[in-house]
Design a protein around this motif. Structure first.
Motif, short mmCIF file in Angstrom:
data_model
loop_
_atom_site.label_atom_id
_atom_site.label_comp_id
_atom_site.label_asym_id
_atom_site.label_seq_id
_atom_site.Cartn_x
_atom_site.Cartn_y
_atom_site.Cartn_z
N ARG A 162 28.41 76.13 26.68
CA ARG A 162 28.42 76.26 24.77
C ARG A 162 27.75 78.00 24.46
N ALA A 163 26.48 77.70 25.49
CA ALA A 163 26.01 78.95 25.40
C ALA A 163 26.80 80.12 26.04
N ASN A 164 28.19 79.85 26.59
CA ASN A 164 29.12 81.32 26.30
C ASN A 164 29.73 81.47 25.42
N ALA A 165 29.63 80.27 24.36
CA ALA A 165 30.35 79.93 24.12
C ALA A 165 29.72 80.97 22.19
N LEU A 166 28.60 80.42 22.27
CA LEU A 166 28.04 80.88 21.46
C LEU A 166 27.82 82.37 21.43
N LYS A 167 27.40 82.53 22.69
CA LYS A 167 27.38 84.23 22.78
C LYS A 167 28.42 85.16 22.49
N ASN A 168 29.73 84.76 23.92
CA ASN A 168 30.91 86.05 23.17
C ASN A 168 31.87 85.38 22.51
N ILE A 169 31.67 84.67 21.53
CA ILE A 169 32.55 84.00 20.68
C ILE A 169 31.58 83.81 19.11
N THR A 170 30.89 82.86 18.34
CA THR A 170 30.51 82.58 18.05
C THR A 170 29.46 83.54 17.09
N ILE A 171 28.85 84.13 17.78
CA ILE A 171 27.93 84.99 17.42
C ILE A 171 28.94 86.36 16.81
N PRO A 172 29.04 86.78 18.13
CA PRO A 172 29.84 88.16 17.46
C PRO A 172 30.94 87.70 16.62
N MET A 173 31.40 86.51 15.93
CA MET A 173 32.21 86.72 15.56
C MET A 173 31.64 86.67 13.22
N TYR A 174 30.43 85.93 13.39
CA TYR A 174 29.60 86.27 12.03
C TYR A 174 28.76 87.69 12.70
N THR A 175 28.82 88.15 13.06
CA THR A 175 28.40 89.16 13.37
C THR A 175 29.23 90.19 12.55
N ASN A 176 30.33 89.69 12.98
CA ASN A 176 31.10 91.11 12.36
C ASN A 176 31.75 90.27 10.65
N LEU A 177 31.48 89.46 10.54
CA LEU A 177 31.44 89.32 9.37
C LEU A 177 31.26 89.57 7.86
N VAL A 178 29.39 89.37 8.77
CA VAL A 178 28.42 89.57 7.99
C VAL A 178 28.40 91.21 7.79
N ARG A 179 28.73 92.31 9.59
CA ARG A 179 29.16 93.95 8.48
C ARG A 179 30.00 94.06 7.65
N ASN A 180 31.23 93.00 7.52
CA ASN A 180 32.14 93.64 6.48
C ASN A 180 32.21 92.99 4.94
N ILE A 181 31.55 92.60 5.50
CA ILE A 181 30.96 92.07 3.98
C ILE A 181 30.43 93.39 2.74
N ASN A 182 29.15 92.95 3.67
CA ASN A 182 28.04 94.04 3.63
C ASN A 182 28.68 95.09 2.77
N ASN A 183 30.16 95.97 3.59
CA ASN A 183 29.91 96.59 3.70
C ASN A 183 31.01 96.98 2.46
N ALA A 184 32.05 95.83 2.36
CA ALA A 184 32.50 95.62 1.09
C ALA A 184 32.29 95.78 -0.26
N LEU A 185 31.03 95.11 0.12
CA LEU A 185 29.66 94.53 -1.44
C LEU A 185 29.52 96.21 -1.80
N GLU A 186 28.93 96.84 -0.46
CA GLU A 186 28.64 98.47 -0.82
C GLU A 186 29.55 99.20 -1.53
N GLU A 187 30.58 98.86 -1.16
CA GLU A 187 31.93 100.46 -1.28
C GLU A 187 32.71 99.17 -2.78
N LYS A 188 31.86 98.52 -2.76
CA LYS A 188 32.06 97.87 -4.42
C LYS A 188 31.35 98.52 -5.14
#
Length: 205
Positions: A162-188
């Motif tokens: 479970r720890a590996n899934a959070l560290k290697n899958i879930t956390i990177p996924m939401y980190t990328n999601l936050v970054r992408n949405i942030n970038n899109a909002l800033e561009e807008k």
């Protein structure tokens, strides 16, 4: 496109909350794993000590039995063995370590009371009986410790996954999601700012 990926402030807030929860979950899993590992190491050391005691006690117990056979006769010892009651008092309870149920084995020591007379036996019988009583106690204790260690090891494995899934899958996924949405909002926002500047300059002309 996943609705969660739409570049809105609401989705950004949700993504940040999910990322924070994932990081918190990972920290908790990591702490749980460390606690369980510490308990497991202690149980492994305890099991090793008990096993060494059992080996020594078994050796002594069989030597005592051999002496009892010689002094009392094998048939007499065999007859006395039938007076030993079947162990039926063992009770298994559980205690929890970080959500892992481990066994607590208890039994009635009164069942070790004498079941034969002193009058027609020699001391070697008593010594052999006491030695095998120690073997019994150590065996019960070892079964409890080994079973606990097995359950802890199994839970550590699950916690690690479970720890590996959070560290290697879930956390990177939401980190990328936050970054992408942030970038899109800033561009807008930049586009909106540029558009307003153009409109303002056109009105000024």
């Amino acid at each position: 496109m996943d609705p969660r990926e739409f570049p809105t402030k609401g989705n950004l807030m949700l993504a940040k909350n999910s990322l924070a929860l994932a990081r918190q979950g990972y920290d908790l899993m990591d702490k749980k794993r460390n606690v369980l590992l510490k308990e497991l190491m202690a149980l492994i050391d305890e099991a090793k000590d008990i096993q060494e005691q059992i080996d020594t006690t078994f050796t002594r117990a069989y030597a005592c039995l051999q002496r009892a056979n010689i002094e009392n006769g094998i048939s007499k010892v065999y007859e006395l063995a039938f007076t030993v009651p079947i162990e039926e008092s063992i009770r298994i309870q559980t205690r929890s370590i970080m959500g892992t149920e481990i066994p607590l084995v208890k039994y009635d020591e009164k069942q070790n009371n004498l079941t034969y007379s002193f009058g027609n036996t020699r001391e070697s019988i008593d010594i052999a009986r006491e030695a095998f009583r120690e073997v019994k106690e150590l065996t019960i204790k070892l079964s409890m410790v080994e079973n606990s260690a097995y359950r802890l090891a199994s839970n550590i494995k699950k916690t690690q996954k479970r720890a590996n899934a959070l560290k290697n899958i879930t956390i990177p996924m939401y980190t990328n999601l936050v970054r992408n949405i942030n970038n899109a909002l800033e561009e807008k926002e930049r586009e909106e700012f540029t558009r307003l500047k153009v409109i303002k300059s056109m009105k000024g002309a």
